[in-house]
Scaffold this motif. Structure first.
Motif, PDB file in Angstrom:
ATOM      1  N   LYS A  25       0.828  -1.208   0.000  1.00 56.18           N
ATOM      2  CA  LYS A  25       0.000   0.000   0.000  1.00 56.18           C
ATOM      3  C   LYS A  25       0.858   1.253   0.000  1.00 56.18           C
ATOM      4  N   SER A  26       1.984   1.218   0.723  1.00 59.14           N
ATOM      5  CA  SER A  26       2.851   2.403   0.758  1.00 59.14           C
ATOM      6  C   SER A  26       3.500   2.638  -0.599  1.00 59.14           C
ATOM      7  N   SER A  27       3.793   1.558  -1.325  1.00 58.01           N
ATOM      8  CA  SER A  27       4.425   1.720  -2.639  1.00 58.01           C
ATOM      9  C   SER A  27       3.461   2.285  -3.667  1.00 58.01           C
ATOM     10  N   THR A  28       2.151   2.128  -3.442  1.00 58.05           N
ATOM     11  CA  THR A  28       1.156   2.682  -4.359  1.00 58.05           C
ATOM     12  C   THR A  28       0.657   4.041  -3.902  1.00 58.05           C
ATOM     13  N   GLY A  29       1.122   4.504  -2.741  1.00 58.40           N
ATOM     14  CA  GLY A  29       0.701   5.808  -2.246  1.00 58.40           C
ATOM     15  C   GLY A  29      -0.524   5.768  -1.362  1.00 58.40           C
TER      16      GLY A  29
END
Length: 350
Positions: A25-29
């Motif tokens: 989720k953090s890598s997709t913002g």
């Protein structure tokens, strides 16, 4: 939709899958990287304390309460000094509350993923007792203290030597801008240090800051005119000239041309505080200045939703935690009571 059958996976297996999910989720913002790492760290701590080989669906409310108690007594590795041994908690109330929120989010996901039949957090009644709330440095400054800090920041800006002396001695504009942005706009320190020059723009004569916040959300916040003037002066005269390959976009730079880190921001605040009259001085963190922004905007009867949007909160309920008590505010409110404006005082006896 929940799966029809529960998967009897171990605590360790489910924690690994959950941590992988929040990092994705953090890598997709969808989640801020720092938030994702906190969730991942907390659930791995949960697995360590609960027992990684136990089946997750076998845990009940009592088991989770025992984990929360063990976490409360777990030494805080971030502290430079050891905590005295004894029956009291080693973790602060805020750390316990954060850990509980992380575990609760994990079990909410576990229900949807089909790892548990029922959420055991619904049976947990144990809550950390908050003693005094946030430490003073993380709470709002009074009007007098805030005016002292902003006055010292403005003095730095006015007295900044333009193009004279060594580059590492010409940081007045930058330091003054940091304090003004923190106190006037109330950004998170991560939002401030990640700000780039291109995030500031002018629309219809007003200078805006496009802030990239938690969860991939953005907000455009208009800068007060005095802050916009200092920003323009910094961009024109105070920001270091950069060599090729050095942080060309970062707003806040060291004199060597490197983006400032979180610890650098606290050091700037402390330097500015050292210039404040001792009677008006009180230590404060960037988070405390965020509280200061919210508290004084709300005390001035600014619309609550406008304050929420300035701070970048998803809902108004979060804003309530940033509203600190100011001395004399109750007395001031009762002096201008909206229902008593037409009530005449009694006449003095003749």
């Amino acid at each position: 939709m929940r799966p029809s059958e529960v998967q009897r996976l171990t605590v360790g297996e489910t924690v690994d899958r959950y941590a992988e999910m929040v990092r994705a989720k953090s890598s997709t913002g969808a989640l801020a990287p720092g938030t994702a790492e906190v969730y991942a760290r907390d659930v791995h701590t949960f697995a360590e304390l609960a027992g990684p080989v136990r089946v997750l669906d076998d845990l009940d409310g009592a088991d989770v309460e025992e984990v929360l108690l063990r976490f409360a007594r777990k030494p805080d590795g971030r502290r430079s000094r050891p905590v005295p041994s004894g029956p009291g908690p080693a973790q602060s109330a805020s750390s316990q509350a954060r850990f509980r929120r992380s575990v609760s989010a994990f079990f909410q996901y576990a229900v949807v993923a089909g790892w548990v039949q029922l959420n055991p957090m619904q049976a947990v009644t144990l809550r950390p007792k908050v003693r005094g709330g946030l430490r003073p440095e993380r709470r709002a400054l009074t009007t007098e203290q805030a005016e002292g800090l902003l006055g010292a920041a403005q003095e730095l800006v006015v007295r900044e030597p333009r193009g004279q002396g060594r580059a590492d001695q010409r940081t007045g504009l930058r330091d003054g801008l940091i304090v003004l942005l923190l106190a006037a706009v109330g950004p998170r320190v991560s939002e401030l240090t990640s700000a780039d020059v291109e995030h500031f723009f002018v629309n219809a004569g007003t200078r805006y800051w496009r802030i990239f916040g938690k969860g991939g959300r953005t907000r455009d916040v208009p800068l007060p005119h005095p802050v916009a003037l200092v920003l323009d002066a910094y961009l024109g005269e105070g920001r270091p000239a950069l060599d090729r390959g050095r942080e060309p976009k970062a707003l806040l730079l060291s004199w060597r041309g490197r983006r400032l880190a979180r610890g650098d921001v606290q050091a700037v605040i402390d330097r500015v505080l050292a210039r404040v009259d001792p009677e008006r001085r009180r230590s404060v963190t960037p988070h405390g200045l965020r509280h200061t922004t919210a508290t004084h905007l709300l005390a001035a009867a600014t619309d609550m939703d406008a304050v929420r949007r300035v701070l970048g909160h998803a809902d108004l309920s979060t804003l309530g935690r940033y509203r600190d008590e100011l001395p004399g505010e109750l007395e001031a409110a009762m002096r201008v009571h909206p229902l008593l404006g037409s009530v005449a005082p009694p006449e003095a006896p003749s």
